[in-house]
Design an enzyme around this catalytic site. Sequence first.
Site, PDB file in Angstrom:
ATOM      1  N   ARG A 258      -7.114  10.403  -7.494  1.00  0.00           N
ATOM      2  CA  ARG A 258      -8.379   9.568  -7.658  1.00  0.00           C
ATOM      3  C   ARG A 258      -7.996   9.050  -5.748  1.00  0.00           C
ATOM      4  NH1 ARG A 258      -6.718   4.262  -6.535  1.00  0.00           N
ATOM      5  NH2 ARG A 258      -5.670   4.042  -8.334  1.00  0.00           N
ATOM      6  N   HIS A 262      -8.676   2.484  -6.484  1.00  0.00           N
ATOM      7  CA  HIS A 262      -9.151   1.883  -7.722  1.00  0.00           C
ATOM      8  C   HIS A 262     -10.309   1.374  -8.076  1.00  0.00           C
ATOM      9  CE1 HIS A 262      -8.445   1.380 -12.503  1.00  0.00           C
ATOM     10  NE2 HIS A 262      -9.437  -0.387 -12.252  1.00  0.00           N
ATOM     11  N   TYR A 271       0.862   1.491  -3.061  1.00  0.00           N
ATOM     12  CA  TYR A 271       1.892   1.957  -3.681  1.00  0.00           C
ATOM     13  C   TYR A 271       1.440   3.870  -3.974  1.00  0.00           C
ATOM     14  CZ  TYR A 271      -2.774   1.892  -5.768  1.00  0.00           C
ATOM     15  OH  TYR A 271      -4.213   2.177  -5.843  1.00  0.00           O
TER      16      TYR A 271
END
Length: 368
Positions: A258, A262, A271
């Site tokens: 990805r 998200h 992150y």
Amino acid sequence: MAASTAYGYPVQLVQPDGRRVLDTHYAPLVADVGPEKLREMYRDMVVARRLDTEAVALQRQGELGLWAPLLGQEAAQVGSAHALAADDYVFTSYREHAVAWCRGVDPAEMTRLWRGCALSGWDPAKVNITNPAIVVGSQGLHATGYAMGAKLDGAEIATVVYFGDGATSQGDLSEAMVFAVSWGAGVVFFCQNNHWAISAPTRVQSPMPLAQRAAGFGMPAVQVDGNDVLAVLAVTRRAVRHAREGAGPFFVEALTYRMGPHTTSDDPTRYRTPADLEEWAARDPIDRIRRLLEREGLADDAFFEQVTATADDAAMRLRRGTVEMPDPGPEALFDHVYATDHPLIEQERAEYAAYLAGFAAEKEEVRR
């Protein structure tokens, strides 16, 4: 199935630089894929990314409440969608916009749910694909129930359920796989392992490849390079054939990434590192199939310009459908609560209408 395809190297038919890979097991499954089919899959991937970009822009402009980008996962979705027959049935999570496009969903209908002014986006019965499922993993049970019913009806179809690596940690999905194996239901469990369940990396969720979990449930599994559209097509063709022939469920783990957030409410820079993103950007699924087309002389500048125009047109339809979408009336709250008329709902509808009418009367008195 050779064990290495499930637990060793993932199936790959096209390298990131566009060169083909010699594979005697899966290449024959796509031997019929000629220049026209390759160009079609390339077009669908480009359109899917363009729709995704437009939807993200609409969310940033305040026209959508939320959007779940698919950036980087186009090959996993388009390759698998092209392996399906019209009567196969698809259960999605919330990121399968490319699958929806390939199944014939009108871009103008793709954002209804995300705009927050409709209970659903499109009619699933017309395109054999469900609307986005926000509850993570729940669609696994829905797909298994549908496949069980199809088997009892004698329908020779495949039911495909899409989910991410994060969903494999949900109990619903485990229960779905137990039922699918026990009943011999023809479900293809298609996992898009994009390496991140929001901010939790796959290595935190599982110490072993996700495809290995399938063996514990008693079903075959294959791990595939999810950024290789041709390999995904081959593997999914095998999986759906397995399901249609009554051999039970099949698990596919498509290794992809990805590249976006998200959802549009997420900040992935908190992150993951730029180096990770750079590494996977070099494996971009659209660049890979374009390099294959160029290397083999299967497309020219005119073709690529035409694809861009097609993608822009689809994006325009999505934007127009979004901004021109009417807000529902307050009474729409009571629509589709039950499949048939229900006296309690009708009573509540009448009471609510009277309540709203009271405000209208107050406004009229104020004007006087």
